[in-house]
Design a protein around this motif. Structure first.
Motif, PDB file in Angstrom:
ATOM      1  N   PHE A 162       0.834  -1.193   0.000  1.00  8.17           N
ATOM      2  CA  PHE A 162       0.000   0.000   0.000  1.00  8.17           C
ATOM      3  C   PHE A 162       0.877   1.254   0.000  1.00  8.17           C
ATOM      4  O   PHE A 162       2.034   1.219   0.447  1.00  8.17           O
ATOM      5  CB  PHE A 162      -0.904   0.028   1.239  1.00  8.17           C
ATOM      6  CG  PHE A 162      -1.838  -1.148   1.347  1.00  8.17           C
ATOM      7  CD1 PHE A 162      -3.118  -1.088   0.821  1.00  8.17           C
ATOM      8  CD2 PHE A 162      -1.438  -2.318   1.978  1.00  8.17           C
ATOM      9  CE1 PHE A 162      -3.988  -2.164   0.922  1.00  8.17           C
ATOM     10  CE2 PHE A 162      -2.296  -3.409   2.087  1.00  8.17           C
ATOM     11  CZ  PHE A 162      -3.570  -3.335   1.551  1.00  8.17           C
ATOM     12  N   ASP A 163       0.313   2.354  -0.473  1.00  4.60           N
ATOM     13  CA  ASP A 163       1.038   3.620  -0.353  1.00  4.60           C
ATOM     14  C   ASP A 163       0.759   4.244   1.008  1.00  4.60           C
ATOM     15  O   ASP A 163       0.046   3.665   1.846  1.00  4.60           O
ATOM     16  CB  ASP A 163       0.685   4.567  -1.509  1.00  4.60           C
ATOM     17  CG  ASP A 163      -0.774   5.018  -1.493  1.00  4.60           C
ATOM     18  OD1 ASP A 163      -1.452   4.872  -0.456  1.00  4.60           O
ATOM     19  OD2 ASP A 163      -1.244   5.535  -2.542  1.00  4.60           O
ATOM     20  N   ASP A 187      -1.107   6.517   1.882  1.00 10.75           N
ATOM     21  CA  ASP A 187      -2.518   6.854   2.116  1.00 10.75           C
ATOM     22  C   ASP A 187      -3.410   5.622   2.199  1.00 10.75           C
ATOM     23  O   ASP A 187      -4.637   5.741   2.265  1.00 10.75           O
ATOM     24  CB  ASP A 187      -3.023   7.771   0.990  1.00 10.75           C
ATOM     25  CG  ASP A 187      -2.298   9.102   0.960  1.00 10.75           C
ATOM     26  OD1 ASP A 187      -1.992   9.630   2.051  1.00 10.75           O
ATOM     27  OD2 ASP A 187      -2.015   9.592  -0.148  1.00 10.75           O
ATOM     28  N   GLY A 188      -2.801   4.445   2.177  1.00  8.07           N
ATOM     29  CA  GLY A 188      -3.579   3.222   2.294  1.00  8.07           C
ATOM     30  C   GLY A 188      -4.143   2.697   0.994  1.00  8.07           C
ATOM     31  O   GLY A 188      -4.980   1.778   1.009  1.00  8.07           O
ATOM     32  N   ASN A 189      -3.715   3.250  -0.122  1.00  4.35           N
ATOM     33  CA  ASN A 189      -4.199   2.781  -1.423  1.00  4.35           C
ATOM     34  C   ASN A 189      -3.413   1.541  -1.856  1.00  4.35           C
ATOM     35  O   ASN A 189      -2.180   1.503  -1.734  1.00  4.35           O
ATOM     36  CB  ASN A 189      -4.035   3.880  -2.470  1.00  4.35           C
ATOM     37  CG  ASN A 189      -4.829   5.123  -2.139  1.00  4.35           C
ATOM     38  OD1 ASN A 189      -6.028   5.046  -1.875  1.00  4.35           O
ATOM     39  ND2 ASN A 189      -4.165   6.272  -2.131  1.00  4.35           N
ATOM     40  N   LEU A 190      -4.131   0.564  -2.360  1.00  3.09           N
ATOM     41  CA  LEU A 190      -3.495  -0.678  -2.791  1.00  3.09           C
ATOM     42  C   LEU A 190      -2.657  -0.444  -4.040  1.00  3.09           C
ATOM     43  O   LEU A 190      -3.140   0.093  -5.043  1.00  3.09           O
ATOM     44  CB  LEU A 190      -4.572  -1.734  -3.077  1.00  3.09           C
ATOM     45  CG  LEU A 190      -4.086  -3.094  -3.564  1.00  3.09           C
ATOM     46  CD1 LEU A 190      -3.209  -3.780  -2.523  1.00  3.09           C
ATOM     47  CD2 LEU A 190      -5.288  -3.995  -3.905  1.00  3.09           C
ATOM     48  N   LEU A 191      -1.393  -0.880  -3.976  1.00  8.62           N
ATOM     49  CA  LEU A 191      -0.476  -0.727  -5.097  1.00  8.62           C
ATOM     50  C   LEU A 191      -0.174  -2.035  -5.814  1.00  8.62           C
ATOM     51  O   LEU A 191       0.003  -2.059  -7.032  1.00  8.62           O
ATOM     52  CB  LEU A 191       0.847  -0.118  -4.617  1.00  8.62           C
ATOM     53  CG  LEU A 191       0.801   1.276  -4.011  1.00  8.62           C
ATOM     54  CD1 LEU A 191       2.191   1.689  -3.543  1.00  8.62           C
ATOM     55  CD2 LEU A 191       0.241   2.284  -5.010  1.00  8.62           C
ATOM     56  N   CYS A 242      -5.587  -4.889  -9.417  1.00  4.18           N
ATOM     57  CA  CYS A 242      -4.805  -5.936  -8.744  1.00  4.18           C
ATOM     58  C   CYS A 242      -5.383  -7.329  -8.906  1.00  4.18           C
ATOM     59  O   CYS A 242      -5.157  -8.211  -8.066  1.00  4.18           O
ATOM     60  CB  CYS A 242      -4.583  -5.594  -7.262  1.00  4.18           C
ATOM     61  SG  CYS A 242      -3.248  -4.406  -7.038  1.00  4.18           S
ATOM     62  N   PRO A 263      -2.911  -1.053 -10.438  1.00  8.34           N
ATOM     63  CA  PRO A 263      -3.717   0.177 -10.504  1.00  8.34           C
ATOM     64  C   PRO A 263      -3.093   1.183 -11.473  1.00  8.34           C
ATOM     65  O   PRO A 263      -1.877   1.395 -11.494  1.00  8.34           O
ATOM     66  CB  PRO A 263      -3.664   0.701  -9.072  1.00  8.34           C
ATOM     67  CG  PRO A 263      -3.427  -0.508  -8.232  1.00  8.34           C
ATOM     68  CD  PRO A 263      -2.534  -1.391  -9.062  1.00  8.34           C
TER      69      PRO A 263
END
Length: 407
Positions: free
Chosen positions: A170-171, A173-177, A399, A404
């Protein structure tokens, strides 16, 4: 030329690559011996080291292993066909080969340093895995720090080379990478003996717990999601999830075919005691269930082979497997266990009281199908909705097939 016989197979100690037909025949010749020991494997809750040794001697672990480290570097179709044979005998043993033998293909997608590190001195070393993103990965200079506990690592007792473990990234900010695979050294984790299950009890699928945090260098990690054409051999240009999921489906087809064979053996001599009708083999309802069960299994088998053959055609032409095809293949593959369990249950129902005893191999085969159908790679419900959404113009979730922002 030295030869030795193990579990009915004459294995030649040579490095020459055998044909697909030879490997499939070796697998078929093992089925009676595997079936004979299947109950003992479940009771021991582990596949014997001698069986793993027999699989090594037969060349099964070399099928997908890169040639640089002594492997045959073959197409996954060869591995699939071997699994379809072995699954007829001992489900737990075949499952161990499926899990421990598919990892060799993964090394073809990694930095060559990883293969050198693992197989520099011993090209037979095996690795385990648990790809579910149950642990945590944090980026550090030169690599990653991994922590947590991963469940259901089949055949882990046989693996000196460590384990591939999955984790989401995750980054800030909690976004899935990404969803990545990390090869962890054996000394960095401990095994937890918690594999008490209804079927495939002999696979020894223990949990792995990383000791504190384990450092994994960058070159020992790769994205499970990102799909690009590598510079390596053709076989390693296929999509990761398709190859792995297809292996699970292939061994499940073996379980179902074993169920058919056992049912035929069970029914041919059986007399109809309570009903004044024909003997079981002449009963039209027994005949109908058997025919329809075989149809389901053969249809599932045909799908798996078609998917890998069509995908191979793309990469042989230097093209990536198109997203449109990968979305369709995803459901083709994940619907296999549904069909195979339906076939197995159909037959089990017609076996009547004789099939329910622990001494009946029919119930062992059915339990294996039940557990295989619960595997994450056989989730036909969500995957059916995924394909439907794609066909209706809703795209695909991030994913699953792409990172993304890709596409």
């Amino acid at each position: 030329m030295n030869k030795e016989t193990k579990m009915g197979v004459v294995a030649e100690n040579v490095s020459a690559r055998p044909t697909m037909e030879t490997l499939v025949q070796r697998a078929a010749s093992m089925v009676p011996g595997l079936r004979e020991q299947a109950d003992a494997v479940e009771q021991a809750r582990s596949v014997p080291a001698a069986t793993i040794r027999a699989f090594k001697d037969a060349g099964f672990f070399k099928i997908l292993q890169p040639a640089a480290w002594g492997g045959y570097e073959m197409n996954p179709e060869v591995f699939y066909r071997v699994l379809m044979e072995l699954g007829r005998g001992c489900p737990s043993s075949a499952w161990n080969l499926m899990i421990l033998g598919i990892h060799q293909w993964e090394f073809g997608k990694l930095d060559p340093r990883v293969g050198d590190e693992l197989w520099g001195e011993d090209q037979e070393i095996l690795v385990a895995s648990s790809y579910a993103p149950c642990g945590k990965a944090r980026k550090v200079e030169g690599g990653w720090m991994l922590s947590g506990t991963w469940p259901t690592s089949s055949g882990s007792d046989h693996c000196e080379g460590g384990a591939f473990l999955g984790a989401r990234v995750f980054d800030d900010d909690g976004n899935l990478l990404d969803h990545r695979s990390f090869l962890v050294r054996r000394e960095d984790y401990e095994l937890i003996d918690d594999w008490y299950v209804v079927g495939l009890a002999g696979t020894g699928s223990k949990s792995l717990k990383v000791k504190g945090e384990a450092f994994v260098p960058d070159h020992r990690s790769h994205s499970i999601v990102e799909y690009t054409l590598s510079d390596g051999a053709m076989t390693y240009r296929l999509p990761f999830t398709q190859v792995f999921f297809g292996a699970v489906s292939s061994v499940t087809i073996g379980f179902a075919n074993g169920m058919v064979e056992l049912f035929v053996e069970h029914m041919k001599p059986r007399q109809n005691v309570f009903v004044g009708g024909p003997v079981a083999a002449q009963n039209p309802f027994v005949q109908e269930k058997l025919g329809n069960a075989v149809l389901l299994i053969r249809s599932a088998r045909a799908r798996i082979l078609q998917c890998i053959q069509e995908s191979t055609g793309y990469v042989e032409r230097g093209e990536p497997v198109p997203l449109d095809q990968r979305v369709h293949y995803f459901l083709d593959i994940q619907g296999v266990a549904k069909d195979c369990f339906a076939a197995g249950h159909m037959l089990f129902k017609k076996s009547s009281a004789r099939g329910i005893f622990d001494s009946s191999p029919l119930q062992r085969q059915l339990r294996a199908l039940l557990v295989a159908a619960n595997h994450v790679t056989q989730n036909e419900d969500d995957t059916s909705a995924l394909l439907g959404a794609y066909l209706l113009g809703q795209g695909v979730p991030p994913c699953v097939f792409e990172l993304p922002g890709q596409g």
